[in-house]
Design a protein around this motif. Sequence first.
Motif, PDB file in Angstrom:
ATOM      1  N   THR A  76       0.849  -1.192   0.000  1.00  0.00           N
ATOM      2  CA  THR A  76       0.000   0.000   0.000  1.00  0.00           C
ATOM      3  C   THR A  76       0.882   1.238   0.000  1.00  0.00           C
ATOM      4  N   VAL A  77       0.577   2.159  -0.899  1.00  0.00           N
ATOM      5  CA  VAL A  77       1.373   3.383  -1.044  1.00  0.00           C
ATOM      6  C   VAL A  77       0.482   4.590  -0.762  1.00  0.00           C
ATOM      7  N   SER A  78       0.981   5.505   0.028  1.00  0.00           N
ATOM      8  CA  SER A  78       0.277   6.756   0.297  1.00  0.00           C
ATOM      9  C   SER A  78       0.630   7.779  -0.773  1.00  0.00           C
ATOM     10  N   ALA A  79      -0.355   8.158  -1.565  1.00  0.00           N
ATOM     11  CA  ALA A  79      -0.108   9.147  -2.611  1.00  0.00           C
ATOM     12  C   ALA A  79       0.353  10.472  -2.017  1.00  0.00           C
ATOM     13  N   ASN A  80      -0.214  10.831  -0.874  1.00  0.00           N
ATOM     14  CA  ASN A  80       0.156  12.101  -0.250  1.00  0.00           C
ATOM     15  C   ASN A  80       1.607  12.096   0.213  1.00  0.00           C
ATOM     16  N   GLN A  81       2.066  10.960   0.746  1.00  0.00           N
ATOM     17  CA  GLN A  81       3.447  10.896   1.222  1.00  0.00           C
ATOM     18  C   GLN A  81       4.433  10.942   0.065  1.00  0.00           C
ATOM     19  N   VAL A  82       4.097  10.273  -1.049  1.00  0.00           N
ATOM     20  CA  VAL A  82       4.962  10.328  -2.223  1.00  0.00           C
ATOM     21  C   VAL A  82       5.017  11.761  -2.759  1.00  0.00           C
TER      22      VAL A  82
END
Length: 205
Positions: A76-82
């Motif tokens: 799972t990847v956080s778009a906001n963190q990227v």
Amino acid sequence: ICKPGEIGLVLSEINANNPFGGYVNDSEMSEARIVRDVLQIGDEYFNTGDLVKLHDGDYISFVDRLGDTYRWKSKTVSANQVADVINKFFGSIEEAFVYGVKVPGMEGNCGMAALQLLDDVPLDWDNLVDHINRRMPDHARPVFIRICAHVDPRLFRKKRRQLQEEGFNPTLVRDPLYYFDLKRNAYLTLTTEKYQDIKDGKIRL
């Protein structure tokens, strides 16, 4: 602490048996995921970002993820963190928006970043790749980049669906498109031929 029927955020206690090593080369992101003094002064919990519902009999069901996320390579990847990482790149990037896009024949959605650049300031691609690689794991690195015209941040959520639908198809997108080449460790121009190679599975992402 939830009662049956209530929805809550899953926190995982950080202790000797359940340590949290943090994100590689990004102490700020690591710190942002830690919640302190939850049940008593001095305790620490890892914020999973998962919302769950508690049912009778201590049965728990998944509800949603906080923020914008996508799944790529079973992670799972956080778009906001990227986006936060990219926005900290010192150079020509005015704003970065990140979202997940579907790749034919592959499970989940890979990351794509729509970048708005400052006028008359060239993008240093080599330094950008180095910046990204040092601050996020490979599965979180955006596979595709789109250099787009200015988008008001307040309107981006409305624009997001259009960006996701257009994806990385050069026949639909008029803006310059790039893909990350694993062998060359670089973002290369995404042509219609390369797009077809990706669809056919000839290019590994």
